[in-house]
Write an enzyme that holds these catalytic residues in place. Structure first.
Site, PDB file in Angstrom:
ATOM      1  N   SER A   1      29.876  27.024 -20.252  1.00  7.11           N
ATOM      2  CA  SER A   1      29.751  28.373 -20.807  1.00  7.11           C
ATOM      3  C   SER A   1      30.704  28.490 -21.987  1.00  7.11           C
ATOM      4  CB  SER A   1      30.107  29.413 -19.747  1.00  7.11           C
ATOM      5  OG  SER A   1      31.510  29.401 -19.533  1.00  7.11           O
ATOM      6  N   LYS A   2      30.682  29.644 -22.608  1.00  4.56           N
ATOM      7  CA  LYS A   2      31.533  29.913 -23.776  1.00  4.56           C
ATOM      8  C   LYS A   2      33.011  29.636 -23.496  1.00  4.56           C
ATOM      9  CE  LYS A   2      29.062  32.432 -27.019  1.00  4.56           C
ATOM     10  NZ  LYS A   2      28.831  31.850 -28.266  1.00  4.56           N
TER      11      LYS A   2
END
Ligand code: GLU
Length: 478
Positions: free
Chosen positions: A242-243
């Site tokens: 994820s980010k």
């Protein structure tokens, strides 16, 4: 074996590295088997699909070298490769499926469906298992596929081996919404059948959809493709990518100074390996060796640090001219205009030294900034660390004298002069030269000093040494 594979991104956001990895594996598989690689745009979600995202998908793939043989823009024998152009076709398939008893209209209320789900949940079953064909026939509503309950759905996955899903856990899924638009399951399956896709290679997140696609394909009277579900991408901490782990869009890496060759190499290792030791290999080598049998079931780790290391290796391996050309846009940004001939030759002189030092092409801009400004912006941290006490004043003033008297302005001559400075002042290289480096480049971290001075020229170098000396003289003691 005839290989026809596809990548089918939805243009609802920036192209994600996970999708790029899937695209790359499809592409490698197609190229290895002299097959056909198709780019289809899955834009059934008309509301969220945007042209800018389709453009981002296409330019990202092109940048990476993933050329497609059929699909949007290049065309092919199957008409449009954009799902929004094919709604009539999906409608026809739905009508055929209803006619043949494989699908039915369902106008049950959301409340009733919720009740059925609750019942399943209470019995510890999949929430949708009671969503089956009701006794009464409706003539409107959503259209559901009627999942045959007589046999499990079995298939051989090229990555995950034998797969088996009990029919009871597959709900009668919606294929057409009440507003007449097809769902992903329907559109994707009809396209895979119509485009004669031989292998569906995609992320493991779609594994639970595959039994539905197989049933739909059979109901259409076709043979299902061979499936291969690629391991999901995780961050180095073992959590789903994820980010939090860094950028997840390909665009960010393009803008962040990565070379497409390095990106290609790195992504190809996410779930596949060339052999037990080789980490760096060319596109041709990967094409020659790639096969789905070599893809691992284990989660793949996307590690930005490793990617950055690999990028540095690729940067050092390209010819110096090539490096300078790739850095040119960044120099243009630094200057605010295309480099003049003399600016360009200053850069080209420094370029091989920068090439040795950067991991990202984007670092070139900052590292060469000092070459193109009248006065450097001192990095205050470097300044306060180095420019303390009497030593810098001594080093700068003696250096100014030696460099003023110097005959040739060459790297070798500059080096000799600066060694003479150490001798005269009795300073070691760190003490004696760090102040010069900060004065000339603005920072403690810079390309090598002699070469920097040589590229900058004598007037520029002397000017900067004096500016630093004056600033020291103006600074209050202490
Ligand atoms: N549009 C789907 C996605 O982007 C395609 C999945 C598939 O390959 O079937 O996830």
């Amino acid at each position: 074996m005839t290989v026809r594979v596809r990548i089918a991104p939805s243009p609802t956001g920036l192209l994600h590295v996970g999708n790029v990895r899937s695209a790359l594996f499809n592409w490698l598989f197609a190229r290895h088997h002299n097959g056909t690689f198709v780019l289809r745009i899955d834009d059934t979600d008309v509301e969220r699909s945007e042209q800018q995202y389709e453009d981002d998908i296409k330019s990202g793939m092109t940048w990476l070298g993933l050329d497609w043989d059929e699909g949007v823009d290049v065309g092919g024998p199957h008409g449009s490769y954009r799902q929004s152009d094919r709604f009539d076709r999906y409608r026809d398939v739905v009508d055929e499926l209803i006619g043949a008893g494989h699908a039915y209209y369902d106008d049950r209320s959301p409340e009733l469906l919720d009740e059925l789900r609750n019942k399943a949940q209470k019995e510890g079953k999949h929430p949708n298992v009671y969503i089956r064909r009701p006794d009464t026939e409706a003539t409107s509503g959503v259209v559901r596929f009627s999942v045959p309950q007589d046999a499990p759905i079995e298939f051989f996955d090229l990555v995950r081996d034998e797969m088996r899903f009990e029919a009871g856990v597959v709900d009668d899924f919606v294929i057409l919404r009440s507003n007449g638009t097809p769902t992903y399951h329907l559109a994707s399956t009809v396209d895979d059948v119509d485009y004669e896709i031989s292998h569906v290679i995609r992320g493991e997140d779609l594994l639970s959809s595959t039994p539905k696609h197989i049933l739909l394909t059979r109901a259409m009277g076709a043979d299902p493709a061979t499936y291969a579900h690629l391991p999901l991408l995780f961050g180095p901490d073992g959590k789903k990518l994820s980010k939090r782990h860094g950028d997840t869009s390909l665009k960010a890496y393009r803008a962040g100074g990565y070379l497409p060759e390095a990106m290609f190499n790195y992504l190809s290792l996410l779930g596949w390996s060339y052999d037990s030791e080789t980490t760096i290999f060319s596109v041709d080598q990967a094409v020659e060796r790639f096969d789905l049998e070599g893809v691992s079931k284990n989660p793949a780790v996307f590690d930005v640090d490793k990617l950055q290391w690999m990028n540095g290796e690729y940067i050092r391996a390209i010819p110096p001219d090539d490096f300078a050309q790739r850095a040119r846009p960044l120099i243009e940004v630094e200057l605010g205009h295309p480099p003049t001939e003399s600016e360009w030759s200053i850069f080209v002189e420094m370029s091989p030294l920068l090439q040795e030092r950067v991991k990202l092409i984007t670092e070139v801009g900052e590292m060469s900034r000092f070459l193109f400004v009248d006065d450097v912006d001192f990095d205050e941290q470097s300044w306060s660390k180095v420019m303390i006490g009497e030593t810098p004043v001594l080093a700068l003033s003696v250096a100014i004298r030696h460099l003023t008297e110097l005959g040739d302005w060459t790297v070798a001559a500059i080096e000799a002069a600066l060694r003479a400075v150490l001798e005269e002042t009795d300073l070691n290289p760190r003490k004696g030269w760090q102040p010069l480096r900060v004065a000339v480049t603005g920072s403690q971290v810079s390309p090598p000093l002699f070469e920097s001075m040589a590229a900058l020229g004598r007037p520029g170098t002397l000017h900067r040494l004096s500016v630093a000396l004056n600033r020291l003289a103006d600074e209050p003691e202490g």
